[in-house]
Design a protein around this motif. Structure first.
Motif, PDB file in Angstrom:
ATOM      1  N   GLU A 159       0.827  -1.207   0.000  1.00 35.84           N
ATOM      2  CA  GLU A 159       0.000   0.000   0.000  1.00 35.84           C
ATOM      3  C   GLU A 159       0.861   1.257   0.000  1.00 35.84           C
ATOM      4  N   GLN A 160       1.924   1.260   0.785  1.00 32.15           N
ATOM      5  CA  GLN A 160       2.816   2.414   0.819  1.00 32.15           C
ATOM      6  C   GLN A 160       3.464   2.646  -0.538  1.00 32.15           C
ATOM      7  N   LEU A 161       3.915   1.583  -1.173  1.00 30.46           N
ATOM      8  CA  LEU A 161       4.540   1.707  -2.488  1.00 30.46           C
ATOM      9  C   LEU A 161       3.549   2.181  -3.543  1.00 30.46           C
ATOM     10  N   ARG A 195       0.912   4.090  -2.975  1.00 33.15           N
ATOM     11  CA  ARG A 195       0.688   5.520  -2.724  1.00 33.15           C
ATOM     12  C   ARG A 195       1.835   6.356  -3.271  1.00 33.15           C
ATOM     13  N   LYS A 196       3.058   5.911  -3.039  1.00 30.94           N
ATOM     14  CA  LYS A 196       4.235   6.638  -3.551  1.00 30.94           C
ATOM     15  C   LYS A 196       4.217   6.663  -5.069  1.00 30.94           C
ATOM     16  N   ASN A 197       3.812   5.551  -5.683  1.00 33.59           N
ATOM     17  CA  ASN A 197       3.748   5.485  -7.130  1.00 33.59           C
ATOM     18  C   ASN A 197       2.694   6.463  -7.666  1.00 33.59           C
ATOM     19  N   GLU A 198       1.525   6.496  -7.011  1.00 38.81           N
ATOM     20  CA  GLU A 198       0.468   7.431  -7.422  1.00 38.81           C
ATOM     21  C   GLU A 198       0.940   8.869  -7.289  1.00 38.81           C
ATOM     22  N   GLN A 199       1.641   9.183  -6.204  1.00 36.66           N
ATOM     23  CA  GLN A 199       2.149  10.542  -5.987  1.00 36.66           C
ATOM     24  C   GLN A 199       3.148  10.909  -7.061  1.00 36.66           C
ATOM     25  N   SER A 200       4.027   9.978  -7.417  1.00 34.43           N
ATOM     26  CA  SER A 200       5.040  10.274  -8.426  1.00 34.43           C
ATOM     27  C   SER A 200       4.408  10.413  -9.814  1.00 34.43           C
ATOM     28  N   LYS A 208       2.999  13.991 -10.359  1.00 34.80           N
ATOM     29  CA  LYS A 208       3.979  15.055 -10.536  1.00 34.80           C
ATOM     30  C   LYS A 208       4.340  15.260 -11.948  1.00 34.80           C
TER      31      LYS A 208
END
Length: 159
Positions: free
Chosen positions: A147-149, A151-156, A159
């Motif tokens: 889940e953390q990965l 979320r980080k992927n969605e955030q990146s 951008k």
């Protein structure tokens, strides 16, 4: 694919439908003997089959008997097979009642048999650590990291 709501709705209808088809025939001595033998064979076959399997996996004799008797309970599969056999005229109606009696006995008798074979055993005696629990906790950790990965992927990607 069924969701849980479908199971909650369809399962009782299925068992009610089978229950409506059950008519216990006149219990002749031959049919009573058949029913008793069917119940006996159903209990012994699970006890031997599952008990030997447990013994082969390293369980003690007592634990193997407990596992074998714990597997005695049978129900929906036997009912499905019997229902299909009736629909295809492969099972005579007089034997359908015997199968229902066997299913009911196994469902109601299993807890009694288990109580007998667990009698005298201390509640937590012989318990040992289980890799299953460790793997379950590991699965939770993997899910959190995933889940953390994500979320980080969605955030990146934003951008």
């Amino acid at each position: 694919k069924f969701n849980p709501l479908s199971y909650l709705f369809l399962t009782p209808i299925f068992f009610a439908n089978i229950g409506l088809k059950v008519t216990l025939p006149a219990l002749t001595p031959r049919l009573i003997l058949f029913t008793l033998l069917l119940v006996l064979v159903s209990v012994i076959s699970k006890l031997i089959g599952c008990g030997l399997g447990a013994r082969a996996c390293g369980f003690t004799n007592r634990q193997s008997v407990q596992i074998g008797l714990g597997m005695v309970c049978r129900g929906e599969v036997a009912l499905i097979v019997a229902n299909k056999g009736m629909a295809l005229n492969m099972l005579q109606p007089e034997y359908f009642g015997s199968l229902i009696i066997m299913v009911i006995f196994c469902a109601m008798g299993t807890p009694v048999l288990l109580k007998i074979v667990f009698k005298g055993e201390k509640k937590y005696e012989g318990l040992q650590g289980s890799r299953l629990v460790d793997n379950y906790e590991l699965g939770d950790q993997v899910e959190i990291v995933t889940e953390q990965l994500l979320r980080k992927n969605e955030q990146s990607m934003k951008k």
